[in-house]
Motif scaffolding. Sequence first.
Motif, PDB file in Angstrom:
ATOM      1  N   ILE A 317      44.999  29.165  76.418  1.00 37.02           N
ATOM      2  CA  ILE A 317      45.022  30.765  76.966  1.00 37.02           C
ATOM      3  C   ILE A 317      44.256  30.535  78.518  1.00 37.02           C
ATOM      4  O   ILE A 317      43.149  30.108  78.717  1.00 37.02           O
ATOM      5  N   SER A 318      45.100  30.792  79.504  1.00 33.04           N
ATOM      6  CA  SER A 318      44.773  30.796  80.774  1.00 33.04           C
ATOM      7  C   SER A 318      45.079  32.100  81.457  1.00 33.04           C
ATOM      8  O   SER A 318      44.435  32.405  82.717  1.00 33.04           O
ATOM      9  N   ALA A 319      45.732  33.088  80.942  1.00 37.86           N
ATOM     10  CA  ALA A 319      46.195  34.372  81.626  1.00 37.86           C
ATOM     11  C   ALA A 319      45.047  35.252  81.822  1.00 37.86           C
ATOM     12  O   ALA A 319      44.045  35.422  80.934  1.00 37.86           O
ATOM     13  N   ILE A 320      45.013  36.052  82.946  1.00 39.10           N
ATOM     14  CA  ILE A 320      43.828  36.913  83.397  1.00 39.10           C
ATOM     15  C   ILE A 320      44.209  38.337  82.419  1.00 39.10           C
ATOM     16  O   ILE A 320      45.495  38.590  82.797  1.00 39.10           O
ATOM     17  N   PRO A 321      43.246  38.883  81.598  1.00 40.61           N
ATOM     18  CA  PRO A 321      43.597  40.068  81.175  1.00 40.61           C
ATOM     19  C   PRO A 321      44.218  41.327  82.470  1.00 40.61           C
ATOM     20  O   PRO A 321      43.590  41.154  83.363  1.00 40.61           O
ATOM     21  N   TRP A 322      45.031  41.849  82.123  1.00 39.67           N
ATOM     22  CA  TRP A 322      45.697  42.953  82.851  1.00 39.67           C
ATOM     23  C   TRP A 322      46.484  44.106  82.233  1.00 39.67           C
ATOM     24  O   TRP A 322      46.827  44.107  81.124  1.00 39.67           O
ATOM     25  N   PHE A 323      45.939  45.227  82.852  1.00 40.08           N
ATOM     26  CA  PHE A 323      46.232  46.529  82.127  1.00 40.08           C
ATOM     27  C   PHE A 323      46.883  47.507  83.022  1.00 40.08           C
ATOM     28  O   PHE A 323      46.539  47.224  84.290  1.00 40.08           O
ATOM     29  N   TRP A 324      47.474  48.235  82.763  1.00 38.09           N
ATOM     30  CA  TRP A 324      48.184  49.389  83.650  1.00 38.09           C
ATOM     31  C   TRP A 324      48.548  50.647  82.863  1.00 38.09           C
ATOM     32  O   TRP A 324      48.785  50.638  81.899  1.00 38.09           O
ATOM     33  N   SER A 325      48.563  51.548  83.694  1.00 38.55           N
ATOM     34  CA  SER A 325      48.884  53.129  83.298  1.00 38.55           C
ATOM     35  C   SER A 325      49.466  54.141  84.332  1.00 38.55           C
ATOM     36  O   SER A 325      49.030  53.849  85.521  1.00 38.55           O
ATOM     37  N   ASP A 326      50.789  54.371  83.996  1.00 38.90           N
ATOM     38  CA  ASP A 326      51.359  55.416  84.649  1.00 38.90           C
ATOM     39  C   ASP A 326      51.131  56.962  84.183  1.00 38.90           C
ATOM     40  O   ASP A 326      51.530  57.220  83.139  1.00 38.90           O
ATOM     41  N   GLN A 327      50.559  57.870  85.168  1.00 40.16           N
ATOM     42  CA  GLN A 327      50.315  59.205  85.135  1.00 40.16           C
ATOM     43  C   GLN A 327      50.428  60.055  86.174  1.00 40.16           C
ATOM     44  O   GLN A 327      50.024  59.769  87.017  1.00 40.16           O
ATOM     45  N   TYR A 328      51.518  60.872  85.892  1.00 41.39           N
ATOM     46  CA  TYR A 328      52.139  61.670  87.247  1.00 41.39           C
ATOM     47  C   TYR A 328      52.462  60.808  88.087  1.00 41.39           C
ATOM     48  O   TYR A 328      53.177  59.805  87.698  1.00 41.39           O
ATOM     49  N   GLU A 329      52.237  60.574  89.377  1.00 37.78           N
ATOM     50  CA  GLU A 329      52.782  59.906  90.327  1.00 37.78           C
ATOM     51  C   GLU A 329      51.696  58.822  90.549  1.00 37.78           C
ATOM     52  O   GLU A 329      52.009  57.891  91.340  1.00 37.78           O
ATOM     53  N   LEU A 330      50.702  58.593  89.802  1.00 35.57           N
ATOM     54  CA  LEU A 330      49.582  57.635  90.039  1.00 35.57           C
ATOM     55  C   LEU A 330      49.854  56.499  89.028  1.00 35.57           C
ATOM     56  O   LEU A 330      50.116  56.636  87.835  1.00 35.57           O
ATOM     57  N   THR A 331      49.634  55.161  89.562  1.00 38.15           N
ATOM     58  CA  THR A 331      49.787  54.033  88.710  1.00 38.15           C
ATOM     59  C   THR A 331      48.161  53.663  88.889  1.00 38.15           C
ATOM     60  O   THR A 331      47.621  53.368  89.939  1.00 38.15           O
ATOM     61  N   LEU A 332      47.526  53.280  87.748  1.00 33.39           N
ATOM     62  CA  LEU A 332      46.381  52.646  87.598  1.00 33.39           C
ATOM     63  C   LEU A 332      46.284  51.028  87.238  1.00 33.39           C
ATOM     64  O   LEU A 332      47.355  50.899  86.308  1.00 33.39           O
ATOM     65  N   GLN A 333      45.917  50.192  87.934  1.00 36.04           N
ATOM     66  CA  GLN A 333      45.972  48.790  87.484  1.00 36.04           C
ATOM     67  C   GLN A 333      44.591  48.002  87.589  1.00 36.04           C
ATOM     68  O   GLN A 333      43.893  48.309  88.147  1.00 36.04           O
ATOM     69  N   ILE A 334      44.339  47.261  86.579  1.00 41.41           N
ATOM     70  CA  ILE A 334      43.113  46.566  86.283  1.00 41.41           C
ATOM     71  C   ILE A 334      43.369  45.169  86.132  1.00 41.41           C
ATOM     72  O   ILE A 334      44.383  44.869  85.211  1.00 41.41           O
TER      73      ILE A 334
END
Length: 412
Positions: A317-334
Motif C-alpha cells: 500500500i502506497s496511496a495517500i488517504p484522500w477525501f472529498w465532499s461537495d456541498q452547495y458550490e463548495l468542494t472540500l478536499q483533504i
Amino acid sequence: MTHILIIGAGECGARAAFCLREKGFRGEITLVGAEEHLPYERPPLSKDALLLGHAPKLVSDAARYLEAGITVLSGISAENIEPLGKTVRLSDGRNLAYDQLLLTTGARPRPFPGQNPVAAASGTRIRTLRTHGDAVAIRAALQPGTHLAIIGGGFIGLELAATARKLGARVTLVEGLPRILSRGVPEELAAVVAERHEAEGVEILCGVKIRGLEENREGATILLEDDSTIAADLIVVGIGAIPNIELARDAGLAIDNGIAVDACLRTSVPDIFAAGDCCSFPLSHYGNRRLRLEAWRNAQDQGQLAAANLLGAEETISAIPWFWSDQYELTLQIAGLADGAAQTVRRDMAEGAFILFHLDAGGRLIAASGIGPGNTVARDIRLAEMMIAAGIHPDPSALAAPDTKLKTLLAA
C-alpha cells in the motif's frame, strides 16, 4: 481452472474483478453481492442521485461483465467461509469452491444506540443512507416544506443537508460533539462549511445530547437529554459506519477495527485477501499506523492493489488517504492525515478558497486540507498529495505564498 471468488459487489470488488482481467488473468472470476443491482458508486447517493432521482451510477454495465467473463451473482449473500476446504456457502444454498478469495464486504451504517439495526434499515420515518434503496426512500419523503432532521455532522449528514435544501426541505442537523466535521477536518474548514449551511437556512445544533428516538405514522421525534424535543417528518441517522467483518471473523480471520490485513492486503489466512471499507491496514507514510478508510478512492486503489497481489505481485500500500465532499458550490478536499501535525500553514487563494498545509515536528508535509468553490483547490491538493508521498520537507513560507508554484517545491 483457477477460480478467484470476490465477496462484496461494490466499487472495490468490481474494480478488482476488472483489474484481474486487465492484468491478464484468464481463470474464473465470480463476484457475489447481496444487493439486486450491479455494482454501483455510492458517493452520488447523498448528492446527484438523491437530488435528481437517478438510477444507480453503475461501475460498469452488464455487457461489460459478460464481455470480460466475470460472473456476477446479485441478490445473494455469503453465509459461511470454510478456509480449510476453500469453499463459501451462499444464501441460495450453493457452495462455491475457490482457489483465492477476496473480501470486499464494505461497511454498514451505525444505528443510533438502542435502535434495532433491522428497523433502521427498513423504517419509514427513521432511516440511514447507504444503499440506492435508502436514497430512493429518502428522496420520496423530501418534498418542499418537509422537515428533515439529521443526526451526525459528518460528510454524509452535511451532503444530505445540502441536497435536502436544494429540494426545498427544512433541515435541522444535530451533532453531539462541539463542532461538525470533527473527524479529520481542521476547524477552520469546518467553520466555513457550517457558515455556508447556516446561510442556506440549515439549523445546526452542536454539543446536543440525544436520549432517544421515536417514530409514528406522521413523523419522528428526537428526544434530547434536556427534555426538549425535535419533531420532524423524517430522521436520517448518519453517525458513522461499522465494517462488515462477521463473515471473516467466523472463519477465524484476525480482526482489528476491520479485517486485519498486511501491507499487501493479505489476511491472516492463506489465500484470502481483503480490501476497501471492511479492512484495516498499515500505512508506511505514517509509521505503519493501522487505519481503516471509508473512501471512494481508497476502494478503487485497494481493489486494483488486491488484484495485483492475488496474481503474486507483492505490491504494498502506497496511496495517500484522500477525501472529498461537495456541498452547495463548495468542494472540500483533504490529502493525508493531519492529526499529529506540529505546524499548520495557510495559503489563501482566489475566490475565498484556501489550503492548510500540515507539517510534523521535523518539517515533513503530512497533510493538506483545502476548501473553495468548484475545483479551486483541486490542483494544489493533488500536488500536495504527491509531496506527501515523496516525504518532502517544504519551506513553510513558500507554502504560504500564493505565488509559489507547488510544482517547483515538488521538483526540488
